[in-house]
Design a protein around this motif. Sequence first.
Motif, mmCIF file in Angstrom:
data_model
loop_
_atom_site.group_PDB
_atom_site.id
_atom_site.type_symbol
_atom_site.label_atom_id
_atom_site.label_comp_id
_atom_site.label_asym_id
_atom_site.label_seq_id
_atom_site.Cartn_x
_atom_site.Cartn_y
_atom_site.Cartn_z
ATOM 1 N N ALA A 5 -4.188 -3.155 3.423
ATOM 2 C CA ALA A 5 -3.970 -1.707 3.335
ATOM 3 C C ALA A 5 -3.694 -1.345 1.884
ATOM 4 O O ALA A 5 -2.534 -1.293 1.453
ATOM 5 C CB ALA A 5 -2.806 -1.293 4.225
ATOM 6 N N PRO A 6 -4.742 -1.099 1.086
ATOM 7 C CA PRO A 6 -4.547 -0.805 -0.335
ATOM 8 C C PRO A 6 -3.631 0.394 -0.555
ATOM 9 O O PRO A 6 -3.773 1.433 0.098
ATOM 10 C CB PRO A 6 -5.971 -0.497 -0.821
ATOM 11 C CG PRO A 6 -6.875 -1.157 0.163
ATOM 12 C CD PRO A 6 -6.167 -1.093 1.473
ATOM 13 N N LEU A 7 -2.707 0.240 -1.487
ATOM 14 C CA LEU A 7 -1.744 1.316 -1.749
ATOM 15 C C LEU A 7 -2.420 2.557 -2.309
ATOM 16 O O LEU A 7 -1.830 3.648 -2.269
ATOM 17 C CB LEU A 7 -0.669 0.823 -2.713
ATOM 18 C CG LEU A 7 0.235 -0.298 -2.168
ATOM 19 C CD1 LEU A 7 1.248 -0.721 -3.227
ATOM 20 C CD2 LEU A 7 0.938 0.135 -0.888
ATOM 21 N N VAL A 101 -5.971 3.457 6.345
ATOM 22 C CA VAL A 101 -7.025 2.462 6.227
ATOM 23 C C VAL A 101 -7.752 2.250 7.556
ATOM 24 O O VAL A 101 -7.143 2.346 8.643
ATOM 25 C CB VAL A 101 -6.438 1.120 5.720
ATOM 26 C CG1 VAL A 101 -5.594 0.431 6.783
ATOM 27 C CG2 VAL A 101 -7.535 0.201 5.227
ATOM 28 N N ARG A 102 -9.047 2.003 7.476
ATOM 29 C CA ARG A 102 -9.799 1.591 8.665
ATOM 30 C C ARG A 102 -9.251 0.248 9.137
ATOM 31 O O ARG A 102 -9.081 -0.672 8.356
ATOM 32 C CB ARG A 102 -11.283 1.467 8.341
ATOM 33 C CG ARG A 102 -12.115 0.835 9.427
ATOM 34 C CD ARG A 102 -12.206 1.694 10.673
ATOM 35 N NE ARG A 102 -13.159 2.776 10.556
ATOM 36 C CZ ARG A 102 -13.501 3.580 11.564
ATOM 37 N NH1 ARG A 102 -12.939 3.426 12.743
ATOM 38 N NH2 ARG A 102 -14.386 4.546 11.379
ATOM 39 N N PRO A 121 -11.929 9.916 10.577
ATOM 40 C CA PRO A 121 -10.622 10.381 10.117
ATOM 41 C C PRO A 121 -10.511 11.895 10.249
ATOM 42 O O PRO A 121 -11.495 12.611 10.009
ATOM 43 C CB PRO A 121 -10.578 9.942 8.657
ATOM 44 C CG PRO A 121 -12.005 9.849 8.238
ATOM 45 C CD PRO A 121 -12.763 9.414 9.468
ATOM 46 N N ILE A 122 -9.335 12.373 10.628
ATOM 47 C CA ILE A 122 -9.126 13.820 10.713
ATOM 48 C C ILE A 122 -9.107 14.421 9.308
ATOM 49 O O ILE A 122 -9.744 15.437 9.046
ATOM 50 C CB ILE A 122 -7.813 14.127 11.459
ATOM 51 C CG1 ILE A 122 -7.915 13.657 12.911
ATOM 52 C CG2 ILE A 122 -7.494 15.625 11.406
ATOM 53 C CD1 ILE A 122 -6.620 13.759 13.688
ATOM 54 N N ILE A 123 -8.378 13.782 8.408
ATOM 55 C CA ILE A 123 -8.334 14.209 7.013
ATOM 56 C C ILE A 123 -8.830 13.043 6.168
ATOM 57 O O ILE A 123 -8.086 12.094 5.905
ATOM 58 C CB ILE A 123 -6.915 14.616 6.588
ATOM 59 C CG1 ILE A 123 -6.384 15.728 7.496
ATOM 60 C CG2 ILE A 123 -6.900 15.068 5.129
ATOM 61 C CD1 ILE A 123 -4.956 16.142 7.190
ATOM 62 N N PRO A 124 -10.078 13.042 5.737
ATOM 63 C CA PRO A 124 -10.621 11.915 4.954
ATOM 64 C C PRO A 124 -9.867 11.728 3.639
ATOM 65 O O PRO A 124 -9.418 12.689 3.015
ATOM 66 C CB PRO A 124 -12.072 12.327 4.707
ATOM 67 C CG PRO A 124 -12.382 13.318 5.778
ATOM 68 C CD PRO A 124 -11.101 14.058 6.016
ATOM 69 N N ALA A 135 -11.765 5.917 5.168
ATOM 70 C CA ALA A 135 -10.317 5.964 5.338
ATOM 71 C C ALA A 135 -9.851 7.408 5.445
ATOM 72 O O ALA A 135 -10.558 8.339 5.043
ATOM 73 C CB ALA A 135 -9.625 5.275 4.158
ATOM 74 N N GLY A 136 -8.663 7.586 5.986
ATOM 75 C CA GLY A 136 -8.109 8.928 6.082
ATOM 76 C C GLY A 136 -7.029 9.002 7.134
ATOM 77 O O GLY A 136 -6.798 8.056 7.894
#
Length: 272
Positions: A5-7, A101-102, A121-124, A135-136
């Motif tokens: 999970a990249p910061l 993250v996906r 994602p709801i909010i990309p 991701a989003g």
Amino acid sequence: MQKIAPLELAERAWDNVGLLVEAPFEKPGNNDVVIVNDLTERVFNKVLADHPSTSVIVSYHPPIFRALKTITMDNSIQRTVLKCIANGISIYSPHTACDAVRGGVNDWMFSAITGHSTSQPIIPSNTTLANHQDAGMGRYGNFENAVSSSDIINRVKEHFKVDSLQFADGGKKSFNSVAVCAGSGSSILSKAPSVDLYVTGEMGHHDVLAAVAQGISVILLNHSNSERMYLQTSLKDALMNVMNLEREEAGIPAADYSVSACVADKDPLVSV
């Protein structure tokens, strides 16, 4: 954790993620990692009792969120930080990086509820990271087949390991689509395309009323109950796999280490 999970995906404007406490020394033989939802003082004491060889605690919610002006024994958060330092234990928090993250917590929620992983994602995220363009925050999509409210309630109870939940009936007899958001979902779910069902940890009273007025049913699990099973299954396995791969690629001999989840970590709210 950065590989999982990249910061860069986290909501850094308000969230506090990454390495929050770095132990000033190492204890020989302390090679264990423990994952918790909330690093309270009670949870820390249980971690130390059950996993005395802990070197790192991965706390999904950051135990240090606002600035600390003192570090004393008069405050439970500060006591916990001091106990970690005194025992040579570092603290890492992924929080909204795991949300976005996906393969993270919202992806896990959606798959657990629908039985498949085809979601959006709801909010990309506005990210240029390779392999993370999808991701989003939040996830939404369709069920493969329409499901009744009773079936989805039982499915959610089973996958999230809860005996009870809250349900607001939007009026539909069956559901074809769902939007999910771990934790407190009002601000994210309100931006979702039209769906039949919201699933989240908690929502404000008026946000639930607004959803029902639009014909959207709502399932509330309590905040951390929406996150915990992801931590105890998907994240635990992913972290162990990455650690093993790193060791193999570096040609390091098999190490005596483990990744565990603290089962004593519970949501503070229960139905009575």
